[in-house]
Write an enzyme that holds these catalytic residues in place. Structure first.
Site, mmCIF file in Angstrom:
data_model
loop_
_atom_site.group_PDB
_atom_site.id
_atom_site.type_symbol
_atom_site.label_atom_id
_atom_site.label_comp_id
_atom_site.label_asym_id
_atom_site.label_seq_id
_atom_site.Cartn_x
_atom_site.Cartn_y
_atom_site.Cartn_z
ATOM 1 N N GLN A 342 43.066 33.875 46.572
ATOM 2 C CA GLN A 342 43.493 32.495 44.976
ATOM 3 C C GLN A 342 42.955 31.330 45.723
ATOM 4 O OE1 GLN A 342 45.955 34.923 45.551
ATOM 5 N NE2 GLN A 342 46.459 35.977 43.924
ATOM 6 N N GLN A 364 37.750 33.897 44.425
ATOM 7 C CA GLN A 364 38.182 34.249 44.100
ATOM 8 C C GLN A 364 39.272 33.030 42.804
ATOM 9 O OE1 GLN A 364 41.939 36.739 45.864
ATOM 10 N NE2 GLN A 364 42.655 37.508 43.714
ATOM 11 N N ASP A 365 39.337 33.710 41.411
ATOM 12 C CA ASP A 365 40.335 32.756 40.991
ATOM 13 C C ASP A 365 39.918 30.901 40.877
ATOM 14 O OD1 ASP A 365 41.933 35.091 40.366
ATOM 15 O OD2 ASP A 365 43.691 33.303 41.031
ATOM 16 N N ASP A 386 37.842 37.882 40.296
ATOM 17 C CA ASP A 386 39.506 37.289 38.142
ATOM 18 C C ASP A 386 38.916 36.047 38.282
ATOM 19 O OD1 ASP A 386 40.214 40.152 38.368
ATOM 20 O OD2 ASP A 386 42.317 39.112 39.668
ATOM 21 N N ARG A 454 39.574 42.844 33.976
ATOM 22 C CA ARG A 454 40.485 43.420 34.334
ATOM 23 C C ARG A 454 41.879 43.069 33.304
ATOM 24 N NH1 ARG A 454 42.392 44.182 40.229
ATOM 25 N NH2 ARG A 454 41.979 41.485 41.053
ATOM 26 N N TRP A 456 45.162 41.472 33.221
ATOM 27 C CA TRP A 456 45.521 41.466 34.077
ATOM 28 C C TRP A 456 47.689 41.368 33.629
ATOM 29 C CZ3 TRP A 456 47.133 34.765 34.652
ATOM 30 C CH2 TRP A 456 48.194 35.147 35.627
#
Length: 549
Positions: A342, A364-365, A386, A454, A456
């Protein structure tokens, strides 16, 4: 031997019994709750997710039968504010522990900041509900503020994901109770007379607002002109320049000099250059606008990440919580790389915030759409896992979403939406946008799977409307988070998309997934209906369309 005298002990017992019998009517007592009082509490709490907590809370209110629904909610929230303050005190106490790990220190700091925001949001809700008549606008504001308050609580808890101590366990019980109070308040809000009962609408997003001229109406006409004007034609209050030709050489210095609680738009020009700094627009800085010289020209860049000991919340290169924020023509980047997990480029918890012609670059993120109402127009978002996540009510319009080459054994996931409660007005709506592979992924596209999203959190909600979906998307479309978690409570929808990746014939068959065929249902996710865009975007100058294209 009996001597005809009463023992001292027996005399004392006799005295106590006699006093109790003759004076019991004078003892202070708590009168038993009347059946009517409890009946009102039970009736009012019908439909809440935590009815036992609701009833026990309402049962403590005096004159419950004479209270209106808004008054009951206000009393509940006043009680909740006290519990938030208690949790804040507890976290402050925990911070004083000797040898506290820096990660835990940061997680507690996150909680304290989030608690401050929560108290402010709950107080604003009470203020809206104290009006003589609750019309549609304050009703939607209350939904947004309560949704944000609940998100804050869970964000605090999520901050301990990488902690190696038991700190989370020391605070979570109280925080769950706070969240449950807010959840019950959201459910009670549905019962406020004089406004349309939103529970009768299937998964509607009415809170974003109407759209005028392509923008949510909360963007004013003046702000629209600012966004559409060339840099050379714009009047700036401050200028940031790396070469010393401006008022300041760093963005942080300019933000510190900007006024607090400005009632008019305050515009800062950030000239072309790479600004290596972590930037935060605090709550007091409202009506702020940052204008860069264009994507790839004005770049804000840093590299905080969770592997190096930062929480996801604090890893953001650029964070904003000041309301009515606008950014134009800027690249925001977190350069930590795919192996650092993250690492956020931008985190926004700013109500009525808008980003126009900006890019967000990380892995990521990448983009943390944390909470409240947000709008993104003609933006580029790059990432892997994500890379658009959070629990705002957010619309992406005419944007480009690019999946990058991830680490080996990783999969690309465009979204991870974090709605925790069915009465939250939150979700991700992607309209007339492009879902594609970035340049570094294209040569190895067949080696990595990519999915639209997806779940969370339990009630995750994401829709893709009238967008171009290229062939990188796996035929299943969506990926589970963990087993069957949230598959029957999520809301994932696709409506009239195009491109080779838009074929829905082999999509997942989860109870919460649907191919949207009804225009009325799809229209619930537009700028007009989802984020009340016509109430605020008109002022920004960002072009937008209110309805389906």
């Amino acid at each position: 031997m009996h001597n005809g005298k009463t023992s001292p002990l027996l005399a004392l017992i006799s005295f106590v019994l006699l006093f109790s019998l003759t004076n019991s009517s004078n003892l202070p007592t708590t009168p038993p709750q009347t059946k009517t009082h409890l009946q009102v509490a039970h009736s009012t709490c019908q439909g809440t997710l935590y009815p036992n907590l609701c009833v026990s809370t309402l049962s403590t209110f005096q004159d419950l039968a004479s209270k209106s629904v808004p008054q009951i909610i206000c009393s509940t929230l006043n009680s909740t504010i006290n519990e938030v303050k208690s949790s804040s005190f507890n976290c402050t106490r925990l911070k004083k522990r000797p040898s506290l790990h820096p990660y835990d220190q940061r997680a507690l700091d996150d909680c304290l900041n989030l608690f401050d925001n929560t108290i402010e949001e709950l107080k604003s809700t009470i203020n809206d509900l104290s009006q003589t008549k609750i019309t549609s606008k304050p009703y939607h504001n209350c939904q947004t503020l309560l949704s944000g308050a609940m998100t804050n609580v869970y964000t605090c808890l999520d901050g301990f994901a990488y902690s190696k101590t038991n700190l989370r366990h020391k605070i979570e019980k109280k925080l769950y109770k706070i969240s449950n109070h807010v959840s019950n308040s959201l459910a009670l809000l549905m019962k406020v007379p004089g406004v349309k009962n939103k529970s009768s609408e299937s998964e509607a997003f009415p809170e974003y607002g109407e759209v005028n001229g392509g923008f949510p109406s909360w963007i004013t006409r003046k702000d629209r002109k600012l966004l559409q004007a060339a840099v050379s034609e714009t009047h700036f209050n401050l200028v940031v320049a790396k070469d010393g030709t401006g008022n300041f050489s760093t963005i942080g210095e300019a933000l510190a000099a900007a006024p607090n609680s400005s009632t008019t738009r305050f515009v800062i020009h950030i000239k072309e250059g790479a600004y290596f700094e972590n930037v935060e627009v605090i709550k007091k800085k409202i009506n702020l606008m940052l204008v860069g010289d264009g994507i790839g020209k004005t770049v804000v860049k840093a590299s905080r990440n969770v592997i190096d000991g930062w929480t996801t919340f604090q890893s953001a290169t650029f964070a904003v919580v000041g309301s009515n924020f606008i950014a134009k023509g800027i690249t925001f980047e977190n350069s930590a790389g795919p192996s650092k997990h993250q690492a956020v480029a931008v985190r926004s918890g700013a109500d009525f915030s808008a980003f126009y012609n900006c890019s967000f670059v990380a892995y990521q993120d990448t983009l943390y759409v944390h909470s409240l109402r947000q709008f993104y127009r003609e933006c580029d978002i790059y990432g892997t896992v994500d890379f658009i996540f959070g629990n705002a009510a957010v619309v992406f319009q005419n944007c480009n979403l690019y999946a990058r080459k991830p680490d080996p054994n990783q999969q690309n996931l465009f979204t991870a939406q974090g709605r925790q409660d069915p009465n939250q007005n939150t979700g991700i709506s992607i309209i007339n946008s492009k879902i594609a592979a970035a340049a570094d992924l294209i040569p190895v596209k067949s080696s990595f799977k990519s999915y639209l999203g997806r779940p969370w959190k339990q009630y995750s909600r994401t829709v893709y409307l009238q967008s171009l979906i290229e062939d990188l998307i796996d035929p299943a479309g969506w990926l589970p988070w963990n087993g069957t978690f949230a598959l029957d409570t999520l809301y994932y929808g696709e409506y009239k998309n195009r491109g080779p990746g838009s074929n829905t014939s082999a999509r997942v068959t989860w109870p919460g997934y649907r191919v949207i065929t009804n225009t009325t249902e799809a229209s619930q996710f537009t700028v007009r209906n989802f984020i009340q865009g016509n109430d605020w975007l008109n002022s920004t100058g960002i072009p937008f369309f209110p309805d389906l294209s």
